[in-house]
Design an enzyme around this catalytic site. Structure first.
Site, PDB file in Angstrom:
ATOM      1  N   SER A  10     100.464   3.187   5.819  1.00 56.46           N
ATOM      2  CA  SER A  10     101.088   3.237   4.490  1.00 56.46           C
ATOM      3  C   SER A  10     102.289   2.303   4.480  1.00 56.46           C
ATOM      4  CB  SER A  10     101.564   4.670   4.197  1.00 56.46           C
ATOM      5  OG  SER A  10     102.577   4.638   3.210  1.00 56.46           O
ATOM      6  N   HIS A  33      97.021   1.482   2.994  1.00 55.71           N
ATOM      7  CA  HIS A  33      97.271   2.640   2.139  1.00 55.71           C
ATOM      8  C   HIS A  33      98.474   2.360   1.256  1.00 55.71           C
ATOM      9  CE1 HIS A  33      97.094   7.040   1.301  1.00 55.71           C
ATOM     10  NE2 HIS A  33      98.401   6.932   1.193  1.00 55.71           N
ATOM     11  N   ASP A  35     100.982   3.671  -1.502  1.00 55.24           N
ATOM     12  CA  ASP A  35     101.507   4.897  -2.124  1.00 55.24           C
ATOM     13  C   ASP A  35     102.136   4.597  -3.468  1.00 55.24           C
ATOM     14  OD1 ASP A  35     102.301   6.069   1.113  1.00 55.24           O
ATOM     15  OD2 ASP A  35     100.871   6.964  -0.297  1.00 55.24           O
ATOM     16  N   MET A  37     103.802   5.814  -6.700  1.00 59.57           N
ATOM     17  CA  MET A  37     104.555   7.000  -7.131  1.00 59.57           C
ATOM     18  C   MET A  37     105.262   6.719  -8.463  1.00 59.57           C
ATOM     19  SD  MET A  37     106.320   7.987  -3.517  1.00 59.57           S
ATOM     20  CE  MET A  37     105.303   8.377  -2.091  1.00 59.57           C
ATOM     21  N   HIS A  66      96.708   5.122  -3.543  1.00 59.09           N
ATOM     22  CA  HIS A  66      96.903   6.578  -3.573  1.00 59.09           C
ATOM     23  C   HIS A  66      97.779   6.882  -4.773  1.00 59.09           C
ATOM     24  CE1 HIS A  66      98.938  10.269  -1.439  1.00 59.09           C
ATOM     25  NE2 HIS A  66      98.234  10.608  -2.500  1.00 59.09           N
ATOM     26  N   MET A  68      99.860   8.844  -6.897  1.00 58.47           N
ATOM     27  CA  MET A  68     100.666  10.053  -7.067  1.00 58.47           C
ATOM     28  C   MET A  68     101.390   9.932  -8.420  1.00 58.47           C
ATOM     29  SD  MET A  68     102.053  10.306  -3.171  1.00 58.47           S
ATOM     30  CE  MET A  68     101.776   8.542  -2.875  1.00 58.47           C
ATOM     31  N   MET A 137      96.766  16.181   1.836  1.00 58.81           N
ATOM     32  CA  MET A 137      98.189  15.904   2.087  1.00 58.81           C
ATOM     33  C   MET A 137      98.700  16.880   3.130  1.00 58.81           C
ATOM     34  SD  MET A 137      98.735  13.332   0.266  1.00 58.81           S
ATOM     35  CE  MET A 137     100.469  13.196   0.668  1.00 58.81           C
ATOM     36  N   ASP A 175      97.374  12.855   5.432  1.00 52.94           N
ATOM     37  CA  ASP A 175      98.411  11.929   4.964  1.00 52.94           C
ATOM     38  C   ASP A 175      99.776  12.606   4.985  1.00 52.94           C
ATOM     39  OD1 ASP A 175      98.822  10.009   1.850  1.00 52.94           O
ATOM     40  OD2 ASP A 175      99.854   9.965   3.771  1.00 52.94           O
TER      41      ASP A 175
HETATM   42  C1  DX5 Z   1     103.725  10.606   1.021  1.00 50.98           C
HETATM   43  C2  DX5 Z   1     102.693   9.495   1.116  1.00 50.98           C
HETATM   44  C3  DX5 Z   1     102.325   9.220   2.539  1.00 50.98           C
HETATM   45  C4  DX5 Z   1     103.536   8.830   3.382  1.00 50.98           C
HETATM   46  C5  DX5 Z   1     103.127   8.839   4.844  1.00 50.98           C
HETATM   47  O1  DX5 Z   1     103.827  11.016  -0.309  1.00 50.98           O
HETATM   48  O2  DX5 Z   1     101.520   9.825   0.423  1.00 50.98           O
HETATM   49  O3  DX5 Z   1     101.324   8.193   2.602  1.00 50.98           O
HETATM   50  O4  DX5 Z   1     103.984   7.558   3.007  1.00 50.98           O
HETATM   51  O5  DX5 Z   1     104.286   8.597   5.531  1.00 50.98           O
HETATM   52  P1  DX5 Z   1     104.548   9.190   6.963  1.00 50.98           P
HETATM   53  O6  DX5 Z   1     103.385   8.726   7.806  1.00 50.98           O
HETATM   54  O7  DX5 Z   1     105.842   8.548   7.321  1.00 50.98           O
HETATM   55  O8  DX5 Z   1     104.607  10.676   6.847  1.00 50.98           O
HETATM   56 ZN    ZN Z   2      99.799   8.391   0.717  1.00 46.86          ZN
END
Ligand code: DX5
Ligand code: ZN
Length: 218
Positions: A10, A33, A35, A37, A66, A68, A137, A175
């Site tokens: 990620s 990956h 993220d 947000m 991903h 979110m 998650m 994740d």
């Molecule tokens: C959290 C994300 C994850 C996160 C993983 O909301 O979906 O992908 O970035 O990060 P680590 O591996 O640092 O927990």
């Molecule tokens: Zn993620």
């Protein structure tokens, strides 16, 4: 059915001021990956389609967005246009999961569905045969660097049995909080797609971190 473990770094915790250089460190990974947000569904704001588009051609890794975000329907066309290979939507963000998964697949992309730690597996049954990935998650989404929530391991085990009993083709992703202390447990529970941000980009040698995760035998 035992499959080779996929590793999906990620970039949330990568150096955004030097993303091309960061991507060059993770060429041995299986997925990138991303993220996404929106500051509503999760209490953080990351990046969107313009940045994803700029990564196209800078990495050979297939990209997984991903999402979110609230209202993923509105953003899916933008990520398709940005050139991602997979879109993973949160089951909690839509009353029309089957329609969203069908839309993603009709566009020729792989489809993933993500579940927060507190969300039960039951809502997945109808769409599971159409999924390439279920992303469980293992932290509450929004930030990298959190600790794995061990209670999710039982969900991984149940989903593994459900998928294997029906010989479905869907991978089980985990994740959040994945590193060398936790990866053995999640793989033993049945995960075969590991998302890791801090462990990989926080490592002095991200390529070795990826190799370590892929080398875990259970
Ligand atoms: C959290 C994300 C994850 C996160 C993983 O909301 O979906 O992908 O970035 O990060 P680590 O591996 O640092 O927990
Ligand atoms: Zn993620």
């Amino acid at each position: 059915m035992k499959r080779a473990i996929q590793v999906a770094p990620s970039i949330l915790d990568a150096d955004f001021a030097n993303l091309q250089g960061e991507l060059e460190k993770i060429t041995t990974a299986d997925w990138l990956h991303l993220d996404i947000m929106d500051g509503h569904f999760v209490p953080n704001l990351s990046f969107g389609p313009p940045l994803v588009k700029s990564l196209r051609g800078k990495t050979a890794l297939p990209m997984d967005a991903h999402l979110m975000v609230d209202n993923p329907e509105a953003l899916i066309p933008l990520f398709i246009e940005a050139g991602v290979e997979m879109i993973t939507v949160h089951i909690e963000t839509t009353p029309h999961l089957h329609r969203l998964v069908s839309l993603i697949r009709t566009e020729g992309l792989k489809a993933g569905v993500a579940l927060n730690p507190g969300t039960p597996l039951e809502g997945l049954q109808l769409v599971l045969p159409d999924l390439d990935l279920v992303l469980l998650m293992t932290v509450n989404p929004g930030y990298g660097g959190q600790k794995l929530i061990r209670g999710v391991l039982e969900k991984v085990e149940r989903l593994r049995k459900y998928i294997d009993d029906r010989s479905l083709n869907c991978r089980i992703g985990v994740d959040g909080g994945i590193n060398m202390e936790t990866a053995g447990e999640v793989i033993a529970a049945g995960a075969d797609h590991l998302v890791a941000g801090t462990y990989i980009f926080g490592s002095p040698d991200p390529a070795a971190a990826i190799r370590n995760l892929k080398s875990i035998m259970v």
